[in-house]
Design a protein around this motif. Structure first.
Motif, PDB file in Angstrom:
ATOM      1  N   ASN A  27      -3.582  -4.570   9.898  1.00  0.00           N
ATOM      2  CA  ASN A  27      -3.769  -5.362   8.938  1.00  0.00           C
ATOM      3  C   ASN A  27      -3.894  -6.990   9.155  1.00  0.00           C
ATOM      4  O   ASN A  27      -4.111  -7.599   7.902  1.00  0.00           O
ATOM      5  CB  ASN A  27      -2.385  -5.035   8.048  1.00  0.00           C
ATOM      6  N   MET A  31      -1.647 -10.356   4.748  1.00  0.00           N
ATOM      7  CA  MET A  31      -1.136  -9.514   3.536  1.00  0.00           C
ATOM      8  C   MET A  31       0.236  -8.960   4.129  1.00  0.00           C
ATOM      9  O   MET A  31       0.129  -7.603   4.484  1.00  0.00           O
ATOM     10  CB  MET A  31      -1.995  -8.609   3.005  1.00  0.00           C
ATOM     11  N   ALA A  33       3.942  -7.214   4.544  1.00  0.00           N
ATOM     12  CA  ALA A  33       4.514  -5.785   3.653  1.00  0.00           C
ATOM     13  C   ALA A  33       5.714  -6.015   3.459  1.00  0.00           C
ATOM     14  O   ALA A  33       6.418  -6.720   4.283  1.00  0.00           O
ATOM     15  CB  ALA A  33       4.011  -4.475   4.634  1.00  0.00           C
ATOM     16  N   THR A  61       5.848  -1.687  -0.273  1.00  0.00           N
ATOM     17  CA  THR A  61       4.801  -2.435  -0.856  1.00  0.00           C
ATOM     18  C   THR A  61       3.962  -3.076   0.342  1.00  0.00           C
ATOM     19  O   THR A  61       4.366  -3.858   0.764  1.00  0.00           O
ATOM     20  CB  THR A  61       5.533  -3.533  -1.948  1.00  0.00           C
ATOM     21  N   ALA A  62       2.926  -2.298   0.174  1.00  0.00           N
ATOM     22  CA  ALA A  62       2.093  -2.591   1.407  1.00  0.00           C
ATOM     23  C   ALA A  62       0.684  -2.278   1.162  1.00  0.00           C
ATOM     24  O   ALA A  62       0.271  -1.459   0.451  1.00  0.00           O
ATOM     25  CB  ALA A  62       2.406  -2.000   2.577  1.00  0.00           C
ATOM     26  N   SER A  63      -0.313  -2.870   1.877  1.00  0.00           N
ATOM     27  CA  SER A  63      -1.803  -2.061   2.100  1.00  0.00           C
ATOM     28  C   SER A  63      -2.007  -0.946   2.392  1.00  0.00           C
ATOM     29  O   SER A  63      -0.948  -0.398   3.038  1.00  0.00           O
ATOM     30  CB  SER A  63      -2.632  -3.048   2.757  1.00  0.00           C
ATOM     31  N   SER A  64      -3.144  -0.307   2.386  1.00  0.00           N
ATOM     32  CA  SER A  64      -3.131   0.884   2.834  1.00  0.00           C
ATOM     33  C   SER A  64      -3.056   1.094   4.168  1.00  0.00           C
ATOM     34  O   SER A  64      -2.905   2.305   4.904  1.00  0.00           O
ATOM     35  CB  SER A  64      -4.633   1.465   2.334  1.00  0.00           C
TER      36      SER A  64
END
Length: 242
Positions: A27, A31, A33, A61-64
């Motif tokens: 990532n 961004m 997490a 709460t995080a990106s894919s």
């Protein structure tokens, strides 16, 4: 899960550290997490009375990229599928307000921020779960005991406030859970009460195990407490007849 795959204070930190590395690989750093630990994982992070838990319940709460990172850590350490999960969000102990009642625990790889639910709110969650065959209520006693030892005791007012802020009222909390809480708050020996509650929970688990051996379909989330209640009543009746 095999016994060497349970989560302890030491390996919890190790797995989260590795998760931070894996997430950053996929990532980058733009961004970050956030993971909010609840349940047994939050207790491992903040207290010493719990030796282990079998999975890590969390609000993620995080990106894919987080899903890939979780799977990579699971593969590396041979952890069970969904070793870190948000399944508890489908239970009555979940509240969307949990983040505001949590505090920073650690940051890994400058990109994974870990938080843990504050003591009185963790108690509120455990009361709402209130299962006599899990560690919910011994956890309540254990938290109260360690808060007392640390010189930061929790009284009824704080817990009442936490329950109402998370759930609005006490309606979803069982009479049994309330009884254990009030007993603990008035106890002069929380260590002894903790051991007693652990024994009662172990007995409840044995009852359910016996019921499952007789009929694998008999025990469900909705039937468990009724099976335990009837078994304990029968046990008491047999003692009274002697």
């Amino acid at each position: 899960m095999s016994i060497d795959r349970v989560f302890t204070k030491d390996n919890l930190d190790n797995y989260l550290k590795e998760l931070g590395r894996e997430f950053r690989k996929r990532n980058g750093t733009k961004m970050p997490a956030e993971i909010i630990l609840v349940g047994g994982a939050a207790i491992l992070a903040n207290y010493g009375f719990r030796e282990m838990t079998y999975d890590i319940d969390a609000v993620v709460t995080a990106s894919s990229a987080m899903k890939e990172a979780v799977n990579a850590v699971g593969d590396k350490f041979q952890l069970p599928n969904r070793w870190l999960n948000a399944d508890f969000k489908n239970t009555n102990s979940y509240s969307p307000k949990l983040r505001q009642y949590s505090k920073h625990y650690r940051t890994y790889s400058n990109v994974l921020h870990i938080r843990a639910v504050n003591a009185e709110y963790l108690i509120a969650m455990k009361l709402m779960s209130g299962r006599s065959y899990k560690k919910d209520l011994s956890d309540v006693v254990g938290i109260l005991y360690e808060q007392e030892k640390s010189g930061q005791p929790l009284g009824y007012e704080k817990i009442d406030k936490a329950v109402k802020e998370l759930y609005g009222d006490w309606n979803g909390i069982s009479d049994y859970a309330r009884k254990i809480l009030l007993t603990a708050l008035s106890s002069e020996n929380l260590a002894e009460l903790f051991e007693q509650q652990m024994k009662e929970e172990n007995l409840s688990r044995q009852i359910l195990l016996h019921a499952e051996q007789k009929d694998t379909k008999a025990v469900t989330e909705s039937s468990a407490e009724d099976i335990i209640r009837k078994a304990l009543a029968k046990k008491k009746s047999n003692r009274d007849e002697r």
